[in-house]
Design an enzyme around this catalytic site. Structure first.
Site, PDB file in Angstrom:
ATOM      1  N   GLU A 104       0.841  -1.195   0.000  1.00 35.81           N
ATOM      2  CA  GLU A 104       0.000   0.000   0.000  1.00 35.81           C
ATOM      3  C   GLU A 104       0.877   1.246   0.000  1.00 35.81           C
ATOM      4  O   GLU A 104       1.975   1.227   0.566  1.00 35.81           O
ATOM      5  CB  GLU A 104      -0.900  -0.038   1.240  1.00 35.81           C
ATOM      6  CG  GLU A 104      -1.912   1.058   1.352  1.00 35.81           C
ATOM      7  CD  GLU A 104      -2.989   1.067   0.274  1.00 35.81           C
ATOM      8  OE1 GLU A 104      -2.646   1.405  -0.885  1.00 35.81           O
ATOM      9  OE2 GLU A 104      -4.141   0.787   0.564  1.00 35.81           O
ATOM     10  N   ASP A 105       0.408   2.294  -0.639  1.00 35.04           N
ATOM     11  CA  ASP A 105       1.164   3.545  -0.643  1.00 35.04           C
ATOM     12  C   ASP A 105       1.047   4.269   0.693  1.00 35.04           C
ATOM     13  O   ASP A 105       2.017   4.784   1.220  1.00 35.04           O
ATOM     14  CB  ASP A 105       0.734   4.457  -1.798  1.00 35.04           C
ATOM     15  CG  ASP A 105      -0.753   4.789  -1.807  1.00 35.04           C
ATOM     16  OD1 ASP A 105      -1.545   4.125  -1.091  1.00 35.04           O
ATOM     17  OD2 ASP A 105      -1.145   5.699  -2.557  1.00 35.04           O
ATOM     18  N   ASP A 108      -3.943   5.622   6.229  1.00 37.47           N
ATOM     19  CA  ASP A 108      -4.311   6.759   7.076  1.00 37.47           C
ATOM     20  C   ASP A 108      -5.497   6.412   7.964  1.00 37.47           C
ATOM     21  O   ASP A 108      -5.328   6.159   9.133  1.00 37.47           O
ATOM     22  CB  ASP A 108      -4.503   8.045   6.276  1.00 37.47           C
ATOM     23  CG  ASP A 108      -5.307   7.873   5.012  1.00 37.47           C
ATOM     24  OD1 ASP A 108      -6.079   6.913   4.889  1.00 37.47           O
ATOM     25  OD2 ASP A 108      -5.173   8.722   4.124  1.00 37.47           O
ATOM     26  N   PHE A 157      -1.973  16.214   4.093  1.00 38.60           N
ATOM     27  CA  PHE A 157      -2.291  15.704   2.756  1.00 38.60           C
ATOM     28  C   PHE A 157      -0.988  15.684   1.964  1.00 38.60           C
ATOM     29  O   PHE A 157      -0.266  16.679   1.917  1.00 38.60           O
ATOM     30  CB  PHE A 157      -3.327  16.602   2.070  1.00 38.60           C
ATOM     31  CG  PHE A 157      -3.676  16.143   0.687  1.00 38.60           C
ATOM     32  CD1 PHE A 157      -4.363  14.964   0.477  1.00 38.60           C
ATOM     33  CD2 PHE A 157      -3.299  16.890  -0.420  1.00 38.60           C
ATOM     34  CE1 PHE A 157      -4.677  14.526  -0.805  1.00 38.60           C
ATOM     35  CE2 PHE A 157      -3.609  16.467  -1.699  1.00 38.60           C
ATOM     36  CZ  PHE A 157      -4.306  15.284  -1.895  1.00 38.60           C
ATOM     37  N   ASP A 164      -1.681  10.848  -5.322  1.00 38.36           N
ATOM     38  CA  ASP A 164      -2.221  11.820  -6.259  1.00 38.36           C
ATOM     39  C   ASP A 164      -3.001  12.947  -5.603  1.00 38.36           C
ATOM     40  O   ASP A 164      -3.361  12.891  -4.438  1.00 38.36           O
ATOM     41  CB  ASP A 164      -3.162  11.101  -7.248  1.00 38.36           C
ATOM     42  CG  ASP A 164      -4.472  10.679  -6.603  1.00 38.36           C
ATOM     43  OD1 ASP A 164      -5.526  11.144  -7.044  1.00 38.36           O
ATOM     44  OD2 ASP A 164      -4.437   9.877  -5.643  1.00 38.36           O
ATOM     45  N   ARG A 170       1.154  12.008  -9.493  1.00 33.70           N
ATOM     46  CA  ARG A 170       1.683  10.706  -9.079  1.00 33.70           C
ATOM     47  C   ARG A 170       3.140  10.525  -9.515  1.00 33.70           C
ATOM     48  O   ARG A 170       3.872   9.768  -8.909  1.00 33.70           O
ATOM     49  CB  ARG A 170       0.852   9.567  -9.681  1.00 33.70           C
ATOM     50  CG  ARG A 170      -0.544   9.458  -9.140  1.00 33.70           C
ATOM     51  CD  ARG A 170      -1.225   8.202  -9.684  1.00 33.70           C
ATOM     52  NE  ARG A 170      -2.648   8.181  -9.460  1.00 33.70           N
ATOM     53  CZ  ARG A 170      -3.230   7.790  -8.336  1.00 33.70           C
ATOM     54  NH1 ARG A 170      -2.497   7.395  -7.316  1.00 33.70           N
ATOM     55  NH2 ARG A 170      -4.539   7.788  -8.222  1.00 33.70           N
TER      56      ARG A 170
END
Length: 180
Positions: A104-105, A108, A157, A164, A170
């Site tokens: 996973e990137d 959160d 963020f 993205d 990205r």
């Protein structure tokens, strides 16, 4: 790395450099390769955000492995998760009895990871582990286990390196955060 970026009227400032990311990806890959020596895990990338991290991580893995992808939606074009997770693309491989590593990137809220965990464990894998590039502990709404974490970050963020802003940015080589 640019000092700051202006995107759709928002200002983003550097957070994690390309060099730090590359170093950390190599460290994660070495640890995973040691942990899975003699086994053939299935790495499952979560599209679209993890694709850059996934590709770099897999190239650093020194053991044999397989790959597949899931695609979920929980953000749309927003800066925060909607909280509603939808499966857009399912797996193409059989995972029962296999060692599964989710790539996973960012984790959160944890809601997507909880959805993935429930989806995968229904198929009785031999093991289930998670590697994430970024982790925002203060944003968590669920209790999910993360086995390999690249960077623990605040609840800002962030964009770049696969992450993205309304499907853009990205391709940035570093990670930037929204300036307060």
């Amino acid at each position: 790395m640019a000092k700051q970026l202006k995107i759709n009227g928002d200002t983003f400032v550097p957070m994690i450099s390309e060099r730090r990311i590359k170093t950390r990806v190599r460290e994660l890959a070495r640890k995973i390769s040691r942990d899975y020596k003699g086994r053939i895990p299935v790495f499952i990338g979560i599209l679209n955000g993890s694709v850059v991290f996934f590709a770099d991580l897999i190239r650093e893995i020194s053991i044999d492995c397989e790959v597949d992808f899931l695609k979920l939606s929980s953000y749309g074009d927003a800066k925060i998760s909607s909280g509603n997770v939808h499966l857009l693309k399912d797996l193409n491989c059989q995972i029962g009895g296999r060692d599964i590593i989710i790539v996973e990137d960012i984790v959160d809220s944890g809601l997507s990871m909880q959805f993935i965990h429930n989806l995968i464990t229904l198929q009785n894998p031999a093991s289930f582990r998670v590697v994430t590039l970024l982790y925002k502990p203060k944003s968590m709404k669920t209790n999910v286990k993360l086995d390999y974490v690249g960077f623990t970050i605040p609840s800002d963020f962030v964009i770049g390196y696969g992450l993205d802003y309304a499907q853009r940015e990205r391709n940035l080589k570093s990670i930037y955060k929204l300036k307060a």
